[in-house]
Write a protein that holds these residues in place. Sequence first.
Motif, short mmCIF file in Angstrom:
data_model
loop_
_atom_site.label_atom_id
_atom_site.label_comp_id
_atom_site.label_asym_id
_atom_site.label_seq_id
_atom_site.Cartn_x
_atom_site.Cartn_y
_atom_site.Cartn_z
N UNK A 82 35.82 43.40 37.40
CA UNK A 82 35.82 42.12 36.97
C UNK A 82 36.08 41.09 37.68
N UNK A 83 35.92 39.78 37.39
CA UNK A 83 36.35 38.75 38.11
C UNK A 83 38.01 38.74 38.13
N UNK A 84 38.50 39.03 37.24
CA UNK A 84 40.10 39.27 37.27
C UNK A 84 40.65 40.28 38.19
N UNK A 85 40.08 41.36 38.19
CA UNK A 85 40.38 42.51 39.10
C UNK A 85 40.15 42.15 40.68
N UNK A 86 39.18 41.35 41.10
CA UNK A 86 38.91 40.63 42.40
C UNK A 86 40.14 39.62 42.75
N UNK A 87 40.32 38.87 41.51
CA UNK A 87 41.70 37.91 41.79
C UNK A 87 42.98 38.48 41.95
#
Length: 111
Positions: A82-87
């Motif tokens: 997810x986007x949160x995992x990349x952040x």
Amino acid sequence: MASGNAIRGSRVGAGPMGEAERGDTAPRVWITFYCCNGHETRPSFASDAAIPENWDCPRCGFPAGPDRDNPPAPPRTEPYKTHLAYVRERRSNEDGEAILAEALAKLRGEV
């Protein structure tokens, strides 16, 4: 009912099918490839063409190789991020708390 003078099963310009009309085929070689699931594939190649090391198995999609005892390993697929995992990979929790505090302060009009 359709008219009786139509020629069924043919098209305009159709002629007799055969090698004499198309010419001789190029000399071929058949290579057997094996995938990790035990599937066997036999594509044909022109005799003067370079034979690839791997071939995609048409049944399972895994790579296949010419050695039955040592087929190529299936590709390693990574799970969806997810986007949160990349952040979270780029920022620490302390950085995230500081950014959140700054954003909340802007929303409240404290800055």
